[in-house]
Design a protein around this motif. Structure first.
Motif, PDB file in Angstrom:
ATOM      1  N   ASP A   8      -4.463  12.804   5.028  1.00 42.62           N
ATOM      2  CA  ASP A   8      -4.097  11.772   4.168  1.00 42.62           C
ATOM      3  C   ASP A   8      -2.524  11.735   4.733  1.00 42.62           C
ATOM      4  O   ASP A   8      -2.018  12.242   4.504  1.00 42.62           O
ATOM      5  N   LEU A   9      -2.422  10.366   5.470  1.00 45.06           N
ATOM      6  CA  LEU A   9      -1.155  10.125   6.066  1.00 45.06           C
ATOM      7  C   LEU A   9       0.122   9.797   5.041  1.00 45.06           C
ATOM      8  O   LEU A   9       1.075   9.855   5.399  1.00 45.06           O
ATOM      9  N   SER A  10      -0.533   9.600   3.868  1.00 48.01           N
ATOM     10  CA  SER A  10       0.657   9.377   2.615  1.00 48.01           C
ATOM     11  C   SER A  10       1.317  10.559   2.060  1.00 48.01           C
ATOM     12  O   SER A  10       2.211  10.874   1.489  1.00 48.01           O
ATOM     13  N   THR A  52       4.862   3.445  -8.702  1.00 45.17           N
ATOM     14  CA  THR A  52       5.796   4.220  -8.591  1.00 45.17           C
ATOM     15  C   THR A  52       6.868   4.411  -7.392  1.00 45.17           C
ATOM     16  O   THR A  52       6.225   3.787  -6.179  1.00 45.17           O
ATOM     17  N   LEU A  53       7.855   4.674  -7.363  1.00 44.35           N
ATOM     18  CA  LEU A  53       8.666   4.906  -5.992  1.00 44.35           C
ATOM     19  C   LEU A  53       7.741   5.815  -5.029  1.00 44.35           C
ATOM     20  O   LEU A  53       7.880   5.637  -3.922  1.00 44.35           O
ATOM     21  N   ASP A  54       7.426   6.855  -5.586  1.00 43.39           N
ATOM     22  CA  ASP A  54       6.408   7.592  -4.698  1.00 43.39           C
ATOM     23  C   ASP A  54       5.289   7.026  -4.145  1.00 43.39           C
ATOM     24  O   ASP A  54       4.857   7.216  -2.741  1.00 43.39           O
ATOM     25  N   GLU A  55       4.598   6.061  -4.998  1.00 40.67           N
ATOM     26  CA  GLU A  55       3.625   5.438  -4.346  1.00 40.67           C
ATOM     27  C   GLU A  55       3.904   4.225  -3.202  1.00 40.67           C
ATOM     28  O   GLU A  55       3.217   4.345  -2.248  1.00 40.67           O
ATOM     29  N   LEU A  56       5.058   3.763  -3.470  1.00 37.76           N
ATOM     30  CA  LEU A  56       5.548   2.620  -2.625  1.00 37.76           C
ATOM     31  C   LEU A  56       5.854   3.448  -1.398  1.00 37.76           C
ATOM     32  O   LEU A  56       5.500   3.137  -0.234  1.00 37.76           O
ATOM     33  N   GLU A  57       6.648   4.674  -1.351  1.00 37.05           N
ATOM     34  CA  GLU A  57       6.881   5.463  -0.340  1.00 37.05           C
ATOM     35  C   GLU A  57       5.649   5.950   0.396  1.00 37.05           C
ATOM     36  O   GLU A  57       5.301   5.949   1.789  1.00 37.05           O
ATOM     37  N   GLY A  58       4.474   6.181  -0.328  1.00 37.27           N
ATOM     38  CA  GLY A  58       3.331   6.492   0.299  1.00 37.27           C
ATOM     39  C   GLY A  58       2.961   5.331   1.371  1.00 37.27           C
ATOM     40  O   GLY A  58       1.889   5.412   2.306  1.00 37.27           O
ATOM     41  N   ILE A  59       2.795   4.294   0.647  1.00 36.37           N
ATOM     42  CA  ILE A  59       2.411   3.050   1.496  1.00 36.37           C
ATOM     43  C   ILE A  59       2.992   2.734   2.720  1.00 36.37           C
ATOM     44  O   ILE A  59       2.372   2.354   3.881  1.00 36.37           O
ATOM     45  N   GLY A  64       3.691  -8.758  -1.303  1.00 32.98           N
ATOM     46  CA  GLY A  64       4.789  -8.587  -0.822  1.00 32.98           C
ATOM     47  C   GLY A  64       5.087  -6.852  -0.211  1.00 32.98           C
ATOM     48  O   GLY A  64       5.609  -6.666   0.708  1.00 32.98           O
ATOM     49  N   VAL A  65       4.447  -5.917  -1.092  1.00 33.40           N
ATOM     50  CA  VAL A  65       4.591  -4.493  -0.558  1.00 33.40           C
ATOM     51  C   VAL A  65       3.816  -4.269   0.750  1.00 33.40           C
ATOM     52  O   VAL A  65       4.539  -3.845   1.770  1.00 33.40           O
ATOM     53  N   TYR A  66       2.731  -4.829   0.739  1.00 34.37           N
ATOM     54  CA  TYR A  66       1.820  -4.744   1.961  1.00 34.37           C
ATOM     55  C   TYR A  66       2.618  -5.425   2.993  1.00 34.37           C
ATOM     56  O   TYR A  66       2.760  -4.840   4.112  1.00 34.37           O
ATOM     57  N   ALA A  67       3.096  -6.617   3.167  1.00 31.26           N
ATOM     58  CA  ALA A  67       3.629  -7.323   3.984  1.00 31.26           C
ATOM     59  C   ALA A  67       5.012  -6.815   4.442  1.00 31.26           C
ATOM     60  O   ALA A  67       5.427  -6.646   5.620  1.00 31.26           O
ATOM     61  N   ALA A  97      -4.578   2.849  10.919  1.00 26.42           N
ATOM     62  CA  ALA A  97      -4.439   3.474   9.501  1.00 26.42           C
ATOM     63  C   ALA A  97      -3.891   2.183   8.763  1.00 26.42           C
ATOM     64  O   ALA A  97      -2.832   1.917   9.210  1.00 26.42           O
ATOM     65  N   VAL A  98      -4.268   2.173   7.471  1.00 24.49           N
ATOM     66  CA  VAL A  98      -3.592   1.345   6.653  1.00 24.49           C
ATOM     67  C   VAL A  98      -3.815   1.478   5.269  1.00 24.49           C
ATOM     68  O   VAL A  98      -5.075   2.143   4.773  1.00 24.49           O
ATOM     69  N   SER A  99      -2.859   1.484   4.419  1.00 25.14           N
ATOM     70  CA  SER A  99      -2.851   1.665   2.993  1.00 25.14           C
ATOM     71  C   SER A  99      -2.689   0.133   2.155  1.00 25.14           C
ATOM     72  O   SER A  99      -1.905  -0.398   2.568  1.00 25.14           O
ATOM     73  N   TYR A 100      -3.447  -0.150   1.263  1.00 24.22           N
ATOM     74  CA  TYR A 100      -3.309  -1.315   0.604  1.00 24.22           C
ATOM     75  C   TYR A 100      -2.894  -0.890  -0.708  1.00 24.22           C
ATOM     76  O   TYR A 100      -3.385  -0.039  -1.528  1.00 24.22           O
TER      77      TYR A 100
END
Length: 267
Positions: free
Chosen positions: A69-71, A106-113, A156-159, A94-97
């Motif tokens: 899991d690269l996150s 959350t900030l942790d989830e944003l960092e994981g993406i 926006g987050v993905y882009a 690999a990609v995370s949507y």
């Protein structure tokens, strides 16, 4: 016998050519699985990486598979040792949507993406290139998305994570000057992944029209700046990866676009 089927003459020995090695991320399903499978069919020794267990993939047995899991920040610490000697070809796919409700991230989830979509490809490439013997060429193909040119609130987050990947890829290409390596971008528009195709086919059946017509309507509505009327098939992406890898050092800094003109005519 040589490749043409001719017998070697007296005293001649068949030259043993080691199979080239490839490392592809995001191989659990979709484009990554197709890339790994086709490269293996072409004679490459392929190591694939994905988040799902191997039992949930359709990869052929000849593809060596790593589950990670690269996150997870700890995953990157173990990867170089698991991959081993620097491959001849590295494909970052690999990609995370993010979920539809990005406001709940959350900030942790944003960092994981961002870790999956941009930070791990950057850091892992640096590590693998640093371990590469100077005389051995390495081609790195970074799969990116036309979403870097436009975004709304939901995307926006993905882009942004893909835009960061584009900038980091450019810096890696600069790093590879005169290092017997090349880092290039494969920029993709909307792919014909099985789930998307199945959804469009179901809509077409409900409306009593052709799948091609529904696909055209979908692309015009979701991507009004595209100049294509069909989804981009996986095999076109495979051919593009092969083309980039075959270019050698000439491909360093290159962008190969399969995005239907979505970036605009002047870009």
């Amino acid at each position: 016998m040589n490749q043409a089927g001719n017998q070697y003459g007296p005293g001649e020995e068949q030259e043993t050519v080691a199979a080239k090695r490839a490392f592809v991320t995001g191989t659990s399903h979709g484009l990554g699985a197709r890339l790994a499978t086709r490269l293996a069919e072409d004679g490459w020794q392929v190591t694939g990486l994905g988040r799902r267990p191997r039992s949930e993939t359709a990869l052929p047995p000849e593809v060596r598979y790593l589950q990670a899991d690269l996150s997870d920040p700890k995953a990157l610490d173990e990867l170089p040792a698991l991959i081993g000697e620097t491959p001849d070809l590295i494909v970052h796919n690999a990609v995370s949507y993010p979920p539809r409700d990005v406001s709940a991230l959350t900030l942790d989830e944003l960092e994981g993406i961002f870790r999956v979509n941009s930070l791990v490809p950057y850091r892992l490439t640096l590590d693998l290139l640093a371990a590469k013997p100077p005389e051995r060429f390495c081609s790195v193909v970074v799969v990116n998305s036309e979403s870097i040119y436009h975004a709304d609130f939901a995307s926006g987050v993905y882009a942004a994570s893909k835009a960061a990947l584009r900038v980091l890829t450019t810096s890696l290409a600069d790093h590879c000057r005169s290092r017997n390596a090349a880092v290039a971008t494969l920029l993709l528009g909307p792919l014909a992944d099985p789930g998307k195709v199945a959804d469009l086919r179901a809509v077409a059946e409900r409306r009593g029209v052709t799948e091609a017509e529904i696909t055209r309507l979908f692309l015009r509505k979701s991507n009004p700046d595209l100049v294509i009327e069909q989804l981009i098939d996986f095999d076109a992406c495979v051919r593009s990866v092969r083309y980039i890898a075959d270019l050698g050092t000439t491909a360093n800094g290159m962008m190969c676009k399969l995005d239907g003109g979505s970036s605009g005519s002047l870009v």
